[in-house]
Design an enzyme around this catalytic site. Structure first.
Site, PDB file in Angstrom:
ATOM      1  N   PRO A  31       0.818  -1.232   0.000  1.00 28.53           N
ATOM      2  CA  PRO A  31       0.000   0.000   0.000  1.00 28.53           C
ATOM      3  C   PRO A  31       0.855   1.288   0.000  1.00 28.53           C
ATOM      4  O   PRO A  31       0.507   2.254  -0.655  1.00 28.53           O
ATOM      5  CB  PRO A  31      -0.812  -0.123   1.300  1.00 28.53           C
ATOM      6  CG  PRO A  31      -0.914  -1.591   1.535  1.00 28.53           C
ATOM      7  CD  PRO A  31       0.356  -2.208   1.005  1.00 28.53           C
ATOM      8  N   CYS A  78      12.275 -10.232 -12.292  1.00 28.50           N
ATOM      9  CA  CYS A  78      10.933 -10.681 -12.692  1.00 28.50           C
ATOM     10  C   CYS A  78      10.206  -9.546 -13.411  1.00 28.50           C
ATOM     11  O   CYS A  78       9.565  -9.758 -14.446  1.00 28.50           O
ATOM     12  CB  CYS A  78      10.114 -11.092 -11.472  1.00 28.50           C
ATOM     13  SG  CYS A  78      10.840 -12.420 -10.515  1.00 28.50           S
ATOM     14  N   GLU A 122       3.981  -1.965 -13.382  1.00 34.38           N
ATOM     15  CA  GLU A 122       5.245  -2.487 -13.898  1.00 34.38           C
ATOM     16  C   GLU A 122       6.240  -1.350 -14.150  1.00 34.38           C
ATOM     17  O   GLU A 122       6.934  -1.322 -15.155  1.00 34.38           O
ATOM     18  CB  GLU A 122       4.990  -3.244 -15.219  1.00 34.38           C
ATOM     19  CG  GLU A 122       4.119  -4.475 -15.021  1.00 34.38           C
ATOM     20  CD  GLU A 122       4.838  -5.546 -14.219  1.00 34.38           C
ATOM     21  OE1 GLU A 122       6.078  -5.600 -14.278  1.00 34.38           O
ATOM     22  OE2 GLU A 122       4.161  -6.315 -13.504  1.00 34.38           O
ATOM     23  N   HIS A 149       5.471   5.235 -16.053  1.00 27.90           N
ATOM     24  CA  HIS A 149       6.139   5.943 -17.142  1.00 27.90           C
ATOM     25  C   HIS A 149       7.278   6.812 -16.577  1.00 27.90           C
ATOM     26  O   HIS A 149       8.395   6.825 -17.097  1.00 27.90           O
ATOM     27  CB  HIS A 149       5.103   6.805 -17.859  1.00 27.90           C
ATOM     28  CG  HIS A 149       5.640   7.622 -18.982  1.00 27.90           C
ATOM     29  ND1 HIS A 149       5.691   7.146 -20.282  1.00 27.90           N
ATOM     30  CD2 HIS A 149       6.141   8.867 -19.021  1.00 27.90           C
ATOM     31  CE1 HIS A 149       6.211   8.087 -21.071  1.00 27.90           C
ATOM     32  NE2 HIS A 149       6.489   9.132 -20.326  1.00 27.90           N
ATOM     33  N   PHE A 152      16.102   9.691  -8.518  1.00 26.14           N
ATOM     34  CA  PHE A 152      14.819   9.183  -8.000  1.00 26.14           C
ATOM     35  C   PHE A 152      14.349   9.943  -6.782  1.00 26.14           C
ATOM     36  O   PHE A 152      13.155  10.005  -6.507  1.00 26.14           O
ATOM     37  CB  PHE A 152      14.950   7.686  -7.664  1.00 26.14           C
ATOM     38  CG  PHE A 152      15.274   6.839  -8.854  1.00 26.14           C
ATOM     39  CD1 PHE A 152      16.587   6.458  -9.115  1.00 26.14           C
ATOM     40  CD2 PHE A 152      14.278   6.448  -9.742  1.00 26.14           C
ATOM     41  CE1 PHE A 152      16.894   5.689 -10.241  1.00 26.14           C
ATOM     42  CE2 PHE A 152      14.594   5.677 -10.856  1.00 26.14           C
ATOM     43  CZ  PHE A 152      15.900   5.294 -11.118  1.00 26.14           C
TER      44      PHE A 152
END
Lengths: 322, 250, 395
Positions: free
Chosen positions: C140, C249, C374, C377, C394
């Site tokens: 979450p 993964c 995933e 953008h 980041f």
């Protein structure tokens, strides 16, 4: 004088309409070649031959055998081949279900070329030239057959029977049973009196716009109102199990050439058009003004089929009665 | 059970047809080729029969150019065992010539069943399967929609005008398959990979004499443009009037 | 609108594919037309995944298709795998998400980080669809920053005890098994992240459907809660360790998504083009008007570029030289392209474009999730930024 052989078909002893069409096609070849026309009829007992002279046969050859009461593949092929192997420039049969089975057998036994589903015939340089649709009717091919004999199987409902008033002299010929390898055991009849979509001159077809099998009675009623119409179906409704495969019109169903084709709730996908685009008159009834079917239809009504069909059936009944 | 399935590589049914420069064949540029849809029923039937019998072999035979090997591989991907390509640069329009090449290949092969699709969706000749049977002296059921095999004999149903014809014959037999006989399986992705390793033999096709030639190939005449007569129930009487007076079909 | 999809291939990319790759693409394409499209609208509106399709997809070999045959998988190369995702997502992003999760996020970690026993035990059953899996990484409060996760796994004499919550988990409520990522050490010890194969029936494990979605409706999206979930020692994926394993993964899944998104774009473009050619306004098809042609030309251009991008990416992956940043570039680009193509297609369709009968708006809504999941953008933007400049931006 050269001769053309027209293969007739009977059902329950009576001549089918395609027989007169085959004779008419044979007549056309005969006129071009200066030939005479023999019709050949196979059946049990005394098969019907009436009207074949009128339709254009100079002679009517009859082969009778107990096993010929229905189509017997090996016997019919052997009998007709025995007759056809001498002096016939061409053999004409109808591309019906039996014709599509019989034609190839005859081709092997007569060692002759076979053009299937022919829509026009001509003679050039003494050879038969057959016109036939290919690629699901998206193209038209002309083939030259290097006979004799040239075998042609004509598309039903395409060569109109003629009134040629020939002698039609009936002559018995030997029935051959051939080596019987395939036995026709029985005919499971469809609904009493149901007209085959490939044979009828008027076809009323329903598609997904009918919304469910329970509404197809509206299509059936309109077909009945015409008196001599068959019910057709699009691939979608056949795949959905609403209607039997025998009614499917289109690329993987039947190709039909009726006088009048009414497409109800059918959008007009290429595969369906392939099956009916040679109909003389096409009527489309569809809720969607932009449906591709309206591009091929001669006349279209944009609207709700459920409202229009009963009114149309009533109007047709009145028009036929009055 | 040893089963042969004769297949054909044909243009996809959605193809827009363009006439080639020779005026007798289609322009193949950009055309996608597939396994003839009616042959899919034949391949599926063969696979199901082999599965039912517990053992056997399904052999795919085709007549065509090298490109037809891809069509054989589609059938191998569905589960057939091996293939035979009878090589012919051009497929003649004469079905009998083709049937002779197929019969020469199949004769003496010891097949219990030889299956075809009832018709190829390019030429619509509707003859090669039945001719092959006749040349081999084998019984043939044309356009079967239902097939039962028990104790060396076949009971099949075919659609005829007005109903279904029930026919019987003994094995070995030739059956040409129609829509409704079964539901063809998709080639599993594993099957597509396995197909690469299955053998395909190539030999020259022993075509019979060709006695048909294509004079021309053309596009059908465009239908005259039609019109929308009206909307809803109000248009019905006008339609009937036009059918009667203008089209003269009533 | 029931005609078959013919693909979009302006640069004849088909000629760059092998015969097998084309055959794989065509099989999935036909299956989507025959089996998926007829049921997807109803499933999407009802907000449920069309579960009835799971066995067929398995039988055809759609799950873990690029994993080896010895584990019951199809053993395809990565271009073929990408083509499967492309064709599935042309059908629906939610259905493609199911296959992505099953293959890239459940089967792949077991294959890459599991023991031989784990591989032999789980992979064939996942390939056959007998078992369904889900991937529990996102939490979450930890989405773009998975390394910050607070799900824990404490070692015991019998095995491990897991505690925590995961969110936005595709297949969560349907799954028989969950690949759960948890910290075995202190919460600031990223290196202590390990992967665990957790049967969902284990006491303490619960899943709840997340309701109210306006995107990816034909997909199961769930919260997972783990309360003292006890698993044996054999639940640990022995070769996992740190954030690298789950990210590997994600790289697999993102690779598939870069193809998938284009599939959705191709479907939208083809639908819009067909519509434009037959929709008449002011006495001619709208395809004849300059503004619609501009839309179509733009869509086609971006699709074509994207196709070449993911094809070459697939070849690199098969060569073994593909880097995760290369996947970031493709996922970022192709999903963005797809979002724009879907939106423009929807606009071209006019009023009809808001109906479920046309796929554009469903794709448009779905692709918003694909843009976000995933790796958003923006995250991929920063991954590329870091890669080319050497400076991480980041935080």
């Amino acid at each position: 004088m050269a001769r053309i052989l027209a293969v007739c078909e009977t059902k329950n002893g009576a001549l089918r309409k395609v027989s007169r069409e085959a004779v008419a096609a044979a007549r056309a070849l005969a006129a071009a070649m200066g030939a005479s026309v023999d019709a050949i009829v196979l059946g049990a007992g005394t098969p019907e031959t009436a009207g074949l002279g009128e339709a254009g046969a100079d002679r009517v050859l009859v082969a009778s055998h107990d096993s010929f009461d229905r189509y017997a593949p090996d016997g019919y092929a052997a009998t007709i081949a025995a007759q056809a192997k001498d002096g016939y420039a061409a053999v004409v049969l109808a591309a019906t279900a039996s014709g599509k089975d019989l034609g190839p057998r005859l081709a092997v036994q007569l060692d002759a070329p076979l053009a299937m589903d022919v829509t026009a015939l001509a003679v050039e340089g003494g050879k038969v030239v057959a016109t036939r649709p290919v690629y699901a009717g998206k193209a038209i091919q002309q083939v030259v057959l290097d006979g004799p004999p040239a075998l042609v199987a004509i598309r039903p409902n395409t060569f109109a029977p003629v009134a040629a008033g020939k002698a039609g002299v009936v002559q018995s010929v030997a029935a051959q049973t051939g080596t019987v390898r395939v036995r026709v055991k029985e005919l499971k009849a469809a609904e009493q009196g149901a007209l085959d979509v490939g044979e009828a001159s008027i076809v009323v077809s329903g598609g997904r716009g009918m919304k469910g099998p329970e509404h197809f009675h509206l299509i059936e009623e309109l077909a009945k109102a015409f008196g001599n119409a068959a019910v057709g179906a699009s691939r979608a409704v056949v795949d959905a199990g609403w209607r039997p495969h025998g009614e499917q019109v289109g690329q993987t169903g039947k190709t039909v050439s009726p006088q009048l084709y009414i497409a109800v709730g059918i959008s007009g996908a290429i595969q369906h058009l392939a099956g009916m685009r040679t109909a003389k008159v096409i009527v489309a009834i569809n809720k969607d003004r932009d449906a591709p079917i309206f591009k091929v239809a001669d006349y279209g009504i944009v609207g709700d089929a459920f409202e229009i069909l009963p009114l149309l059936a009533e109007a047709i009944r009145k028009a036929r009665a009055g | 059970m040893k089963i042969a399935v004769c297949v054909k590589r044909v243009p996809d049914t959605e193809t827009r047809i363009k006439v080639g420069a020779d005026g007798a064949s289609i322009d193949e540029a950009g055309v996608k080729f597939i396994l003839n849809p009616f042959d899919e029923f034949a391949v599926e039937e063969a696979l199901q029969r082999r599965e039912k019998a517990g053992a056997g072999e399904v052999v795919i035979v085709t007549l065509g150019s090298d490109a037809a090997a891809e069509t054989i591989r589609t059938a191998l991907a569905m589960g057939a065992d091996r293939g035979v390509l009878l090589k012919a640069e051009r497929i003649p329009p004469d079905g009998l010539a083709i049937a002779q090449a197929l019969a020469a290949e199949l004769r003496g092969g010891g097949y219990d069943l030889i299956l075809f699709g009832k018709v190829a969706v390019d030429d619509y000749n509707h003859q090669v399967g039945t001719m092959t049977a006749e040349l081999l002296g084998l019984p043939c059921v044309t356009a079967a929609v239902k097939l039962e095999i028990a104790d060396g004999s076949v009971t099949a149903e075919r659609e005829v005008e007005g109903g279904l014809e029930v026919v019987g014959c003994a094995l070995p037999a030739v059956i040409t398959c129609d829509k409704g006989l079964n539901t063809p399986r998709y080639p599993a992705l594993k099957g597509i990979m396995a197909a690469k390793k299955k053998p395909i033999e190539t030999r020259a096709a022993a075509l019979g004499p060709v006695r048909m030639s294509v004079k021309s190939l053309g596009l059908p005449p465009d239908r005259k443009e039609g019109r929308i007569v009206g909307e809803g129930p109000d248009a019905v009487s006008e339609l009937v009037r036009l059918l009667r007076q203008e089209a003269k079909v009533l | 609108m029931a005609s078959r999809f013919e693909g979009v291939d302006f640069y004849d990319i088909s000629s760059l594919l092998s015969e097998e790759e084309r055959a794989v693409r065509d099989t999935v394409r036909q299956w989507v037309d025959d089996k998926l499209l007829p049921v997807i609208n109803e499933a999407y509106i009802a907000g449920r995944f069309p579960k009835q399709l799971i066995p067929e997809m398995a039988e055809l070999g759609f799950y873990g298709a690029n994993l080896p045959e010895e584990y019951g998988c199809a053993g395809l190369n990565n271009v073929a795998y990408g083509l499967i995702m492309q064709e599935l997502e042309r059908g629906d992003s939610g259905v493609r998400s199911f296959a992505s999760v099953q293959g890239a996020l459940v089967m792949y970690p077991i294959y890459a980080f599991g023991s031989e026993e784990q591989k032999k035990h789980w992979l064939p059953k996942l390939a056959s669809g007998e078992l369904i899996g889900c991937f529990g990484l996102t939490e979450p409060d930890y989405g773009s920053n998975p390394a910050g996760m607070i799900t824990t796994a404490k070692e015991t004499s019998a095995g491990w005890v897991l505690n925590g919550a995961k969110m936005w988990i595709t297949n969560g409520s349907m799954a028989d098994v969950a690949i759960v990522w948890a910290k075995t050490g202190a919460l600031d010890d990223v290196k202590s992240i390990r992967g665990f194969v957790v049967p969902t029936k284990t006491p303490g494990f619960s899943a709840k459907d997340q309701k109210g979605k306006l995107s990816l409706r034909a997909s199961d999206t769930s919260e997972l809660v783990l309360q003292n979930v006890e698993v044996g020692k054999d639940a640990l994926l022995p070769k996992s360790g740190g954030i690298k394993a789950p990210l590997m993964c994600l790289t697999q899944a993102r690779y598939g998504i870069s193809w998938g998104a284009l599939g959705a774009a191709m479907g939208c473009y083809a639908e819009a083009l067909a519509y434009a050619k037959q929709r008449v306004m002011f006495r001619k098809p709208i395809a004849g008007f300059q503004l619609q042609q501009a839309r179509l030309a733009e869509m086609l251009t971006e699709i074509t570029k994207g196709q070449l991008l993911c094809l070459h990416l697939g070849r690199l992956k098969d060569l073994g030289t593909m880097r995760p940043q290369q996947v970031s570039l493709a996922k970022r680009n192709n999903v963005n392209v797809a979002c724009e193509v879907a939106r423009e297609a929807r606009r071209l369709l006019g009023a009809n474009g808001i109906l479920v009968e046309y796929s554009a708006m469903r794709h448009m809504a779905n692709l918003e999730s694909v843009y976000t999941y995933e790796g958003t953008h923006d995250m991929h933007t920063l991954i590329l930024g870091e890669d080319v400049t050497g400076m991480a931006a980041f935080e």
